[in-house]
Design a protein around this motif. Sequence first.
Motif, PDB file in Angstrom:
ATOM      1  N   GLU A  67       0.848  -1.194   0.000  1.00 37.11           N
ATOM      2  CA  GLU A  67       0.000   0.000   0.000  1.00 37.11           C
ATOM      3  C   GLU A  67       0.882   1.243   0.000  1.00 37.11           C
ATOM      4  O   GLU A  67       1.853   1.338   0.766  1.00 37.11           O
ATOM      5  N   ASP A  91       1.326   5.335   0.652  1.00 38.93           N
ATOM      6  CA  ASP A  91       0.673   6.361   1.447  1.00 38.93           C
ATOM      7  C   ASP A  91       0.255   7.526   0.538  1.00 38.93           C
ATOM      8  O   ASP A  91       0.805   7.702  -0.548  1.00 38.93           O
ATOM      9  N   TYR A 106       5.905   7.172   2.080  1.00 36.74           N
ATOM     10  CA  TYR A 106       6.135   5.789   2.492  1.00 36.74           C
ATOM     11  C   TYR A 106       5.332   4.817   1.640  1.00 36.74           C
ATOM     12  O   TYR A 106       4.356   5.184   0.987  1.00 36.74           O
ATOM     13  N   LEU A 144       7.362  -0.809   7.046  1.00 38.45           N
ATOM     14  CA  LEU A 144       7.166   0.531   6.495  1.00 38.45           C
ATOM     15  C   LEU A 144       8.456   0.968   5.830  1.00 38.45           C
ATOM     16  O   LEU A 144       9.536   0.917   6.444  1.00 38.45           O
ATOM     17  N   PHE A 174      -3.590   3.211   4.388  1.00 35.79           N
ATOM     18  CA  PHE A 174      -3.173   4.441   5.050  1.00 35.79           C
ATOM     19  C   PHE A 174      -4.364   5.385   5.167  1.00 35.79           C
ATOM     20  O   PHE A 174      -5.208   5.456   4.267  1.00 35.79           O
ATOM     21  N   GLY A 226      -2.131  10.213   5.885  1.00 36.38           N
ATOM     22  CA  GLY A 226      -0.907   9.422   5.859  1.00 36.38           C
ATOM     23  C   GLY A 226      -0.333   9.117   7.226  1.00 36.38           C
ATOM     24  O   GLY A 226       0.764   8.559   7.334  1.00 36.38           O
ATOM     25  N   LYS A 227      -1.065   9.431   8.300  1.00 32.93           N
ATOM     26  CA  LYS A 227      -0.518   9.294   9.643  1.00 32.93           C
ATOM     27  C   LYS A 227      -0.932   8.019  10.364  1.00 32.93           C
ATOM     28  O   LYS A 227      -0.383   7.693  11.407  1.00 32.93           O
ATOM     29  N   LEU A 287      -1.980   3.759   9.912  1.00 27.60           N
ATOM     30  CA  LEU A 287      -1.923   2.583   9.051  1.00 27.60           C
ATOM     31  C   LEU A 287      -2.777   1.476   9.663  1.00 27.60           C
ATOM     32  O   LEU A 287      -2.558   1.075  10.814  1.00 27.60           O
ATOM     33  N   VAL A 317       1.855   5.967  12.214  1.00 24.89           N
ATOM     34  CA  VAL A 317       2.892   5.666  11.225  1.00 24.89           C
ATOM     35  C   VAL A 317       4.273   6.116  11.702  1.00 24.89           C
ATOM     36  O   VAL A 317       5.261   5.396  11.549  1.00 24.89           O
TER      37      VAL A 317
END
Length: 318
Positions: free
Chosen positions: A201, A203, A208, A220, A244, A248-249, A251, A265
Amino acid sequence: MASYLEQMQKHFQTHSRTRDYQTHSSKVHTVAWNCDGKKLASGSFDKTVCTFTLDRDRLSKDHTFRGHGDSVDQLRWHPSHPDLFVTASGDKTVRIWDARASKSAAIIATKGENINICWSPDGQTIAVGNKDDLVTFIDFKSHKIKGDRQFKVEVNEIAWNKTGDLFFLTNGQGSIIILSYPDLKMSYSLNAHPANCICIEMDPLGKYFATGSADALVSLWDIHDLVCVRVFSRLEWPVRALSFSHDGKMLASASEDLVIDIADVETGEKITAVQCESPTFTVAWNPRKPLLAFSCDDKYERDRDGGTVKLFGISSES
């Protein structure tokens, strides 16, 4: 000031409800949000796709799409068009759908039983992988096959990076294969896990990517330096799906464990865990808010007929 971890832990203490939506007649294999977060789609073993509209924290069903002759294993929305999505099926076709219509907009015949699919970031190309480890590239506008690439190893999941110049594949040997795009030349092979590397996956920030493995670990990676920066190890079973959050913070990691792990994350610390009745094989964060869609393996659920889509992150008042 509270840290992001503390803020989200507090958020989910008051927004930890899960709501179920009975949608299909058998197991849901895939759930995905469209680019503006207003629609959700699910694909099932029952050969259908269902679409929904999100109103605050509730889903209302829009339509059931029929046409595939076999299980719908994965679906993906267009990266920028909120009404278009594609499906990969075991019936040896890829279908392009318009959520505003009642039938598929295009049917593309492929060489094998398809199991994974993704869009290029510009929305011009669709990549689809089949059970024979052949990846086929389809021109979205013409619906013509541009080319394909046969692999000698088990290919599990595929993805482009945010800029579209690299193409990633996870494989059965625990590696991440990275090809340059569009020439598909080998650029890197990363030894990511000691066991089958199942899912990948990207982000939304392009910083990442994450991979999940049969070793129950999530790794990660810094997408620019291609180094592993963190490992998440709270699960005990093979990791089947990752997502994500919109910023993006966070997961979300799903597996055969009876929880979905939601991690910070940047620190790797646990934010919360979503309780599940059975193994989970598909998860998707809404691209605008902390609302998680997922589906479990219904064969483990004694009181259900199957085909349930779930939303987590709903306030107790909603």
